[in-house]
Design a protein around this motif. Structure first.
Motif, short mmCIF file in Angstrom:
data_model
loop_
_atom_site.label_atom_id
_atom_site.label_comp_id
_atom_site.label_asym_id
_atom_site.label_seq_id
_atom_site.Cartn_x
_atom_site.Cartn_y
_atom_site.Cartn_z
N GLY A 17 -5.78 -6.85 2.09
CA GLY A 17 -6.22 -5.63 1.42
C GLY A 17 -6.56 -4.49 2.34
N VAL A 18 -5.96 -4.48 3.54
CA VAL A 18 -6.24 -3.43 4.51
C VAL A 18 -4.93 -2.85 5.03
CG1 VAL A 18 -7.35 -2.89 6.71
CG2 VAL A 18 -8.29 -4.68 5.25
N PRO A 19 -4.61 -1.60 4.66
CA PRO A 19 -3.44 -0.99 5.29
C PRO A 19 -3.82 -0.61 6.72
CG PRO A 19 -4.53 0.61 3.90
CD PRO A 19 -5.28 -0.70 3.75
N HIS A 20 -3.05 -1.07 7.70
CA HIS A 20 -3.50 -0.79 9.05
C HIS A 20 -2.38 -0.46 10.02
CE1 HIS A 20 -2.12 -4.84 9.87
NE2 HIS A 20 -2.32 -4.64 11.13
N ARG A 21 -1.15 -0.50 9.60
CA ARG A 21 -0.06 -0.15 10.52
C ARG A 21 0.09 1.37 10.55
NH1 ARG A 21 2.77 -4.39 12.75
NH2 ARG A 21 2.59 -6.28 11.54
N PRO A 22 -0.13 1.98 11.71
CA PRO A 22 0.04 3.43 11.76
C PRO A 22 1.52 3.80 11.56
CG PRO A 22 -0.84 2.55 13.84
CD PRO A 22 -0.57 1.40 12.95
N ALA A 23 1.74 4.83 10.82
CA ALA A 23 3.09 5.33 10.61
C ALA A 23 3.56 6.05 11.87
CB ALA A 23 3.12 6.28 9.42
N LYS A 24 4.86 6.03 12.10
CA LYS A 24 5.42 6.72 13.27
C LYS A 24 5.07 8.20 13.25
CE LYS A 24 9.13 3.51 14.08
NZ LYS A 24 9.67 2.77 12.97
N PHE A 79 0.83 -1.20 0.00
CA PHE A 79 0.00 0.00 0.00
C PHE A 79 0.87 1.24 0.00
CE2 PHE A 79 -3.24 -2.92 1.27
CZ PHE A 79 -4.40 -2.38 0.75
N ALA A 80 0.46 2.23 -0.78
CA ALA A 80 1.02 3.57 -0.75
C ALA A 80 -0.09 4.47 -0.24
CB ALA A 80 1.48 4.00 -2.14
N SER A 81 0.18 5.20 0.83
CA SER A 81 -0.82 6.08 1.45
C SER A 81 -0.25 7.48 1.56
CB SER A 81 -1.19 5.56 2.84
OG SER A 81 -1.72 4.26 2.76
N ALA A 82 -0.99 8.46 1.07
CA ALA A 82 -0.56 9.85 1.14
C ALA A 82 -0.67 10.33 2.59
CB ALA A 82 -1.39 10.71 0.21
N ALA A 83 0.46 10.71 3.16
CA ALA A 83 0.54 11.04 4.58
C ALA A 83 -0.37 12.20 4.98
CB ALA A 83 1.99 11.35 4.95
N ASP A 84 -0.51 13.18 4.14
CA ASP A 84 -1.24 14.39 4.50
C ASP A 84 -2.65 14.44 3.91
OD1 ASP A 84 1.01 15.58 5.92
OD2 ASP A 84 1.94 15.69 3.94
N TRP A 85 -3.09 13.32 3.36
CA TRP A 85 -4.37 13.28 2.68
C TRP A 85 -5.15 12.04 3.14
CZ3 TRP A 85 -5.32 17.64 0.15
CH2 TRP A 85 -4.22 18.43 -0.21
N PRO A 86 -5.95 12.13 4.21
CA PRO A 86 -6.65 10.97 4.74
C PRO A 86 -7.55 10.32 3.68
CG PRO A 86 -7.53 13.00 5.67
CD PRO A 86 -6.31 13.37 4.90
N ARG A 108 8.73 3.49 5.37
CA ARG A 108 8.43 2.16 4.85
C ARG A 108 8.29 1.23 6.05
NH1 ARG A 108 12.02 4.10 0.98
NH2 ARG A 108 11.23 3.93 -1.15
N GLN A 109 7.28 0.37 6.00
CA GLN A 109 7.11 -0.58 7.09
C GLN A 109 6.60 -1.91 6.57
OE1 GLN A 109 4.05 0.68 9.88
NE2 GLN A 109 3.54 2.32 8.49
N GLN A 110 6.90 -2.94 7.33
CA GLN A 110 6.49 -4.28 6.96
C GLN A 110 5.02 -4.47 7.33
OE1 GLN A 110 8.31 -6.62 5.31
NE2 GLN A 110 6.38 -7.71 5.20
N GLY A 111 4.24 -4.96 6.38
CA GLY A 111 2.84 -5.27 6.63
C GLY A 111 2.71 -6.69 7.16
N ASP A 112 1.48 -7.17 7.21
CA ASP A 112 1.23 -8.53 7.69
C ASP A 112 0.06 -9.12 6.92
OD1 ASP A 112 -1.00 -7.27 8.80
OD2 ASP A 112 -0.17 -7.22 10.81
N VAL A 113 -0.62 -10.10 7.51
CA VAL A 113 -1.72 -10.75 6.80
C VAL A 113 -2.84 -9.76 6.46
CG1 VAL A 113 -1.24 -13.06 7.69
CG2 VAL A 113 -2.75 -11.56 8.96
#
Length: 109
Positions: free
Chosen positions: A83-90, A20-27, A73-78
């Motif tokens: 299909g769900v980005p869910h790790r909050p960025a630092k 997943f690529a998620s725009a940091a400043d654009w929820p 960049r962070q490691q995802g999981d199952v």
């Protein structure tokens, strides 16, 4: 409400099957791909659908949506592979200024 820097800051979350690529400043502006490159391509391709959100919120949208800066960049999981980005960025743990809160609330409303 003003815009941001010329670059679009992006978080990358990589699982075994999806990235997943998620725009940091654009929820809400987040897209998946098989790898980082395809996730960024898909994020850029989705920009025209996200732009009206910024317009309604009276927030300047980047002129060049492909000018990405990967800030984490962070490691995802199952869940990532499902299909769900869910790790909050630092970066998301930082306290927002009142102006940043106002901007985010406008975008989400």
């Amino acid at each position: 409400m003003g815009g941001l820097a010329a670059k679009t800051r992006v978080y990358i979350e990589t699982g075994n099957k999806k990235t997943f690529a998620s725009a940091a400043d654009w929820p809400g502006w987040s897209r998946a791909g098989k790898d980082e490159a395809s996730a960024l391509v898909n994020l850029a391709a989705y920009a025209p659908r996200y732009a009206p959100v910024a317009k309604l919120a009276k927030v300047d949208f980047p002129r060049d949506v492909t000018n990405f800066e990967v800030v984490e960049r962070q490691q995802g999981d199952v869940s990532t592979d499902f299909g769900v980005p869910h790790r909050p960025a630092k970066d998301e743990e930082k306290r927002m200024t009142p102006k940043e809160v106002e901007r985010m609330v406008a975008l989400m409303a």
